[in-house]
Design a protein around this motif. Structure first.
Motif, PDB file in Angstrom:
ATOM      1  N   ARG A  27       1.332  -1.282   0.463  1.00  0.00           N
ATOM      2  CA  ARG A  27       0.018   0.035   0.262  1.00  0.00           C
ATOM      3  C   ARG A  27       0.307   0.909  -0.010  1.00  0.00           C
ATOM      4  NH1 ARG A  27      -4.704  -1.011   4.365  1.00  0.00           N
ATOM      5  NH2 ARG A  27      -5.644  -3.376   3.326  1.00  0.00           N
ATOM      6  N   PRO A  28       0.522   2.944  -0.327  1.00  0.00           N
ATOM      7  CA  PRO A  28       1.273   3.522  -0.324  1.00  0.00           C
ATOM      8  C   PRO A  28       1.117   4.647   0.633  1.00  0.00           C
ATOM      9  CG  PRO A  28      -1.461   4.343  -1.795  1.00  0.00           C
ATOM     10  CD  PRO A  28      -0.980   2.350  -1.689  1.00  0.00           C
ATOM     11  N   PRO A  29       2.089   4.577   1.223  1.00  0.00           N
ATOM     12  CA  PRO A  29       2.048   5.169   2.872  1.00  0.00           C
ATOM     13  C   PRO A  29       1.367   6.651   2.691  1.00  0.00           C
ATOM     14  CG  PRO A  29       4.467   6.461   0.977  1.00  0.00           C
ATOM     15  CD  PRO A  29       3.516   4.944   0.038  1.00  0.00           C
ATOM     16  N   LEU A  30       0.855   6.391   3.998  1.00  0.00           N
ATOM     17  CA  LEU A  30      -0.460   7.142   4.482  1.00  0.00           C
ATOM     18  C   LEU A  30       0.718   8.100   4.647  1.00  0.00           C
ATOM     19  CD1 LEU A  30      -1.686   6.275   7.133  1.00  0.00           C
ATOM     20  CD2 LEU A  30      -2.544   6.678   4.556  1.00  0.00           C
ATOM     21  N   PRO A  31      -0.386  10.235   3.705  1.00  0.00           N
ATOM     22  CA  PRO A  31       0.379  11.550   3.815  1.00  0.00           C
ATOM     23  C   PRO A  31       0.743  11.763   5.066  1.00  0.00           C
ATOM     24  CG  PRO A  31      -1.626  11.588   3.410  1.00  0.00           C
ATOM     25  CD  PRO A  31      -1.470   9.817   3.107  1.00  0.00           C
ATOM     26  N   VAL A  32       2.329  12.074   5.070  1.00  0.00           N
ATOM     27  CA  VAL A  32       2.110  12.567   6.688  1.00  0.00           C
ATOM     28  C   VAL A  32       1.983  14.302   7.095  1.00  0.00           C
ATOM     29  CG1 VAL A  32       4.852  13.531   8.032  1.00  0.00           C
ATOM     30  CG2 VAL A  32       4.512  11.060   6.465  1.00  0.00           C
ATOM     31  N   ARG A  33       1.358  14.964   7.783  1.00  0.00           N
ATOM     32  CA  ARG A  33       0.988  16.398   7.934  1.00  0.00           C
ATOM     33  C   ARG A  33       1.878  16.773   8.643  1.00  0.00           C
ATOM     34  NH1 ARG A  33      -4.636  16.494   8.853  1.00  0.00           N
ATOM     35  NH2 ARG A  33      -6.266  14.416   8.817  1.00  0.00           N
ATOM     36  N   PRO A  34       2.487  18.005   7.835  1.00  0.00           N
ATOM     37  CA  PRO A  34       3.468  18.783   8.343  1.00  0.00           C
ATOM     38  C   PRO A  34       3.529  18.810   9.526  1.00  0.00           C
ATOM     39  CG  PRO A  34       2.376  19.842   6.086  1.00  0.00           C
ATOM     40  CD  PRO A  34       1.375  19.029   7.095  1.00  0.00           C
ATOM     41  N   ARG A  35       4.955  19.335  10.163  1.00  0.00           N
ATOM     42  CA  ARG A  35       5.380  19.073  11.243  1.00  0.00           C
ATOM     43  C   ARG A  35       4.498  20.628  12.153  1.00  0.00           C
ATOM     44  NH1 ARG A  35       8.201  15.337  13.919  1.00  0.00           N
ATOM     45  NH2 ARG A  35       8.805  13.329  13.095  1.00  0.00           N
ATOM     46  N   SER A  36       4.792  21.775  11.326  1.00  0.00           N
ATOM     47  CA  SER A  36       4.624  22.994  11.644  1.00  0.00           C
ATOM     48  C   SER A  36       2.497  22.794  11.763  1.00  0.00           C
ATOM     49  CB  SER A  36       4.878  23.574  10.852  1.00  0.00           C
ATOM     50  OG  SER A  36       4.426  23.112   9.452  1.00  0.00           O
ATOM     51  N   LEU A  37       1.850  22.383  11.391  1.00  0.00           N
ATOM     52  CA  LEU A  37       0.337  22.638  12.063  1.00  0.00           C
ATOM     53  C   LEU A  37       0.471  22.324  13.521  1.00  0.00           C
ATOM     54  CD1 LEU A  37      -1.011  21.148   8.983  1.00  0.00           C
ATOM     55  CD2 LEU A  37      -0.577  23.155   8.832  1.00  0.00           C
ATOM     56  N   PRO A  38       0.950  22.158  13.958  1.00  0.00           N
ATOM     57  CA  PRO A  38       0.166  22.237  15.990  1.00  0.00           C
ATOM     58  C   PRO A  38       1.288  23.068  15.914  1.00  0.00           C
ATOM     59  CG  PRO A  38       0.938  19.608  14.752  1.00  0.00           C
ATOM     60  CD  PRO A  38       0.859  20.537  13.429  1.00  0.00           C
ATOM     61  N   GLU A  39       2.400  23.049  16.071  1.00  0.00           N
ATOM     62  CA  GLU A  39       2.819  24.256  16.684  1.00  0.00           C
ATOM     63  C   GLU A  39       2.234  25.676  15.742  1.00  0.00           C
ATOM     64  OE1 GLU A  39       7.310  26.351  16.123  1.00  0.00           O
ATOM     65  OE2 GLU A  39       7.503  24.625  15.391  1.00  0.00           O
ATOM     66  N   ARG A  40       1.623  25.717  14.478  1.00  0.00           N
ATOM     67  CA  ARG A  40       1.241  26.601  14.192  1.00  0.00           C
ATOM     68  C   ARG A  40      -0.127  26.713  15.815  1.00  0.00           C
ATOM     69  NH1 ARG A  40      -0.620  28.572   8.073  1.00  0.00           N
ATOM     70  NH2 ARG A  40      -2.175  29.924   8.925  1.00  0.00           N
ATOM     71  N   HIS A  41      -0.491  26.083  14.802  1.00  0.00           N
ATOM     72  CA  HIS A  41      -1.680  26.360  16.028  1.00  0.00           C
ATOM     73  C   HIS A  41      -1.918  26.474  17.162  1.00  0.00           C
ATOM     74  CE1 HIS A  41      -6.084  24.867  17.183  1.00  0.00           C
ATOM     75  NE2 HIS A  41      -5.598  24.136  17.731  1.00  0.00           N
ATOM     76  N   SER A  42      -0.531  25.797  17.556  1.00  0.00           N
ATOM     77  CA  SER A  42      -0.399  26.385  19.387  1.00  0.00           C
ATOM     78  C   SER A  42      -0.259  27.851  19.648  1.00  0.00           C
ATOM     79  CB  SER A  42       0.608  25.002  19.352  1.00  0.00           C
ATOM     80  OG  SER A  42       1.284  25.677  21.093  1.00  0.00           O
ATOM     81  N   VAL A  43       0.744  28.557  18.707  1.00  0.00           N
ATOM     82  CA  VAL A  43       1.461  29.430  18.625  1.00  0.00           C
ATOM     83  C   VAL A  43      -0.237  30.754  18.374  1.00  0.00           C
ATOM     84  CG1 VAL A  43       2.125  31.272  17.561  1.00  0.00           C
ATOM     85  CG2 VAL A  43       3.138  29.430  18.126  1.00  0.00           C
ATOM     86  N   ARG A  44      -0.594  30.418  17.569  1.00  0.00           N
ATOM     87  CA  ARG A  44      -2.234  30.732  17.436  1.00  0.00           C
ATOM     88  C   ARG A  44      -2.622  30.793  19.014  1.00  0.00           C
ATOM     89  NH1 ARG A  44      -6.253  28.880  12.716  1.00  0.00           N
ATOM     90  NH2 ARG A  44      -6.059  27.288  14.199  1.00  0.00           N
ATOM     91  N   ALA A  45      -3.003  30.126  19.410  1.00  0.00           N
ATOM     92  CA  ALA A  45      -4.147  29.816  20.628  1.00  0.00           C
ATOM     93  C   ALA A  45      -3.679  30.322  21.379  1.00  0.00           C
ATOM     94  CB  ALA A  45      -3.693  28.615  20.996  1.00  0.00           C
ATOM     95  N   GLN A  46      -1.832  30.764  22.061  1.00  0.00           N
ATOM     96  CA  GLN A  46      -1.304  31.515  22.987  1.00  0.00           C
ATOM     97  C   GLN A  46      -1.496  32.801  22.544  1.00  0.00           C
ATOM     98  OE1 GLN A  46       2.527  30.185  23.292  1.00  0.00           O
ATOM     99  NE2 GLN A  46       1.891  28.199  23.163  1.00  0.00           N
ATOM    100  N   VAL A  47      -1.392  33.330  21.352  1.00  0.00           N
ATOM    101  CA  VAL A  47      -1.348  34.050  20.583  1.00  0.00           C
ATOM    102  C   VAL A  47      -2.947  35.034  21.267  1.00  0.00           C
ATOM    103  CG1 VAL A  47      -1.589  36.682  18.894  1.00  0.00           C
ATOM    104  CG2 VAL A  47       0.039  34.937  19.423  1.00  0.00           C
ATOM    105  N   LEU A  48      -4.113  34.410  21.089  1.00  0.00           N
ATOM    106  CA  LEU A  48      -5.601  34.696  21.025  1.00  0.00           C
ATOM    107  C   LEU A  48      -6.006  34.807  22.728  1.00  0.00           C
ATOM    108  CD1 LEU A  48      -7.998  34.656  20.191  1.00  0.00           C
ATOM    109  CD2 LEU A  48      -8.687  32.419  20.447  1.00  0.00           C
ATOM    110  N   ALA A  49      -4.897  33.652  23.758  1.00  0.00           N
ATOM    111  CA  ALA A  49      -5.715  33.970  25.027  1.00  0.00           C
ATOM    112  C   ALA A  49      -5.037  35.012  25.494  1.00  0.00           C
ATOM    113  CB  ALA A  49      -4.696  32.675  25.250  1.00  0.00           C
ATOM    114  N   ALA A  50      -3.291  35.982  25.292  1.00  0.00           N
ATOM    115  CA  ALA A  50      -3.200  36.674  25.256  1.00  0.00           C
ATOM    116  C   ALA A  50      -3.835  37.899  24.396  1.00  0.00           C
ATOM    117  CB  ALA A  50      -0.916  36.759  24.795  1.00  0.00           C
ATOM    118  N   LEU A  51      -4.285  38.405  23.767  1.00  0.00           N
ATOM    119  CA  LEU A  51      -5.195  39.058  23.396  1.00  0.00           C
ATOM    120  C   LEU A  51      -6.088  39.534  24.017  1.00  0.00           C
ATOM    121  CD1 LEU A  51      -4.552  38.713  19.433  1.00  0.00           C
ATOM    122  CD2 LEU A  51      -3.548  40.544  20.906  1.00  0.00           C
TER     123      LEU A  51
END
Length: 250
Positions: A27-51
């Protein structure tokens, strides 16, 4: 001697190959999600909380305009998560987009506060009365730590912590209804009601503490099943009286 069709286990060689299972293919390998997505989501959530904290404390003042790059520098991040967080606040009515400049902090008027309080009371008070008729008295003890958290934040004048603890108490209270849509709508209205007033007036520590103590008083009335007291306290606490709706921290 060659096997015949009458022999047990005979298999016609013409069909033998067709009946063999096809070889498995990898079977073809499953696509790997970019590692940056969770990090970006985390940063956005932290900025939102700070704002949100900055809005609650008045660090970001009503009527003032702030650019994403300037806020990004303040919080040590790139402008992208700041813009994304600000767009979330735009959808909540806390800020407004100013083309080519950034975001202006919205401040509600006394009329806005009174209208929000009226809508919240129309939505929440009947729900709380239904709970008073159906929830066993001991269940209200589960909300006591949340009520105490509002008192702790209010006693030191921490507006950001109080705003968060206040939402937590009301969220837990309405969650007992089992109506998820009610909880979502009520929390959206609650956030809007916590937007600082346009004239810049904010409650002092004494006012925050008085509001926080109303949570415990409401729980006492719910435990005792006193529907009259429950309705009176809930309506008063939500600020349905215009004189009680100006600061918007309940």
């Amino acid at each position: 001697m060659e096997p015949t069709r009458l022999d047990p286990g005979y298999q016609d060689p013409r069909y033998a190959a067709a009946e063999r299972p096809a070889p498995r293919t990898a079977r073809p390998p499953l696509p790997v999600r970019p590692r940056s997505l969770p990090e970006r989501h985390s940063v956005r959530a932290q900025v939102l909380a700070a704002l949100r904290d900055a809005l609650a404390t008045g660090e970001l003042e009503p009527g003032e305009t702030y650019s994403a790059p300037a806020l990004a520098e303040r919080y040590g991040t790139s402008p992208t998560p700041v813009r994304e967080a600000m767009q979330r606040l735009v959808s909540e009515g806390a800020v407004e987009t100013v083309p080519n400049r950034g975001f202006r902090v919205a401040g509600h008027s006394a009329r806005d506060a009174a209208e929000l309080a009226e809508v919240r009371a129309a939505l929440e008070v009947p729900a709380i009365l239904r709970l008073a008729r159906s929830v066993p008295p001991e269940r209200w003890d589960e909300l006591s730590p949340l009520a105490e958290a509002t008192v702790t934040a209010a006693s030191v004048g921490d507006r950001a912590a109080y705003a968060e603890a206040d939402r937590g108490f009301h969220r837990a209270l309405l969650t007992l209804t089992g109506n998820r849509q009610l909880v979502l709508v009520a929390e959206d209205l609650h956030r809007k009601s916590q937007t600082p007033a346009a004239q810049g007036t904010r409650p002092g520590t004494a006012q925050l503490l008085a509001d926080a103590l109303e949570h415990a008083a409401l729980l006492d009335a719910l435990r005792s099943g006193d529907l009259v007291a429950v309705e009176r306290l809930a309506t008063h606490h939500l600020g349905a009286d215009p004189d009680r709706a100006e600061h918007g921290y309940r």
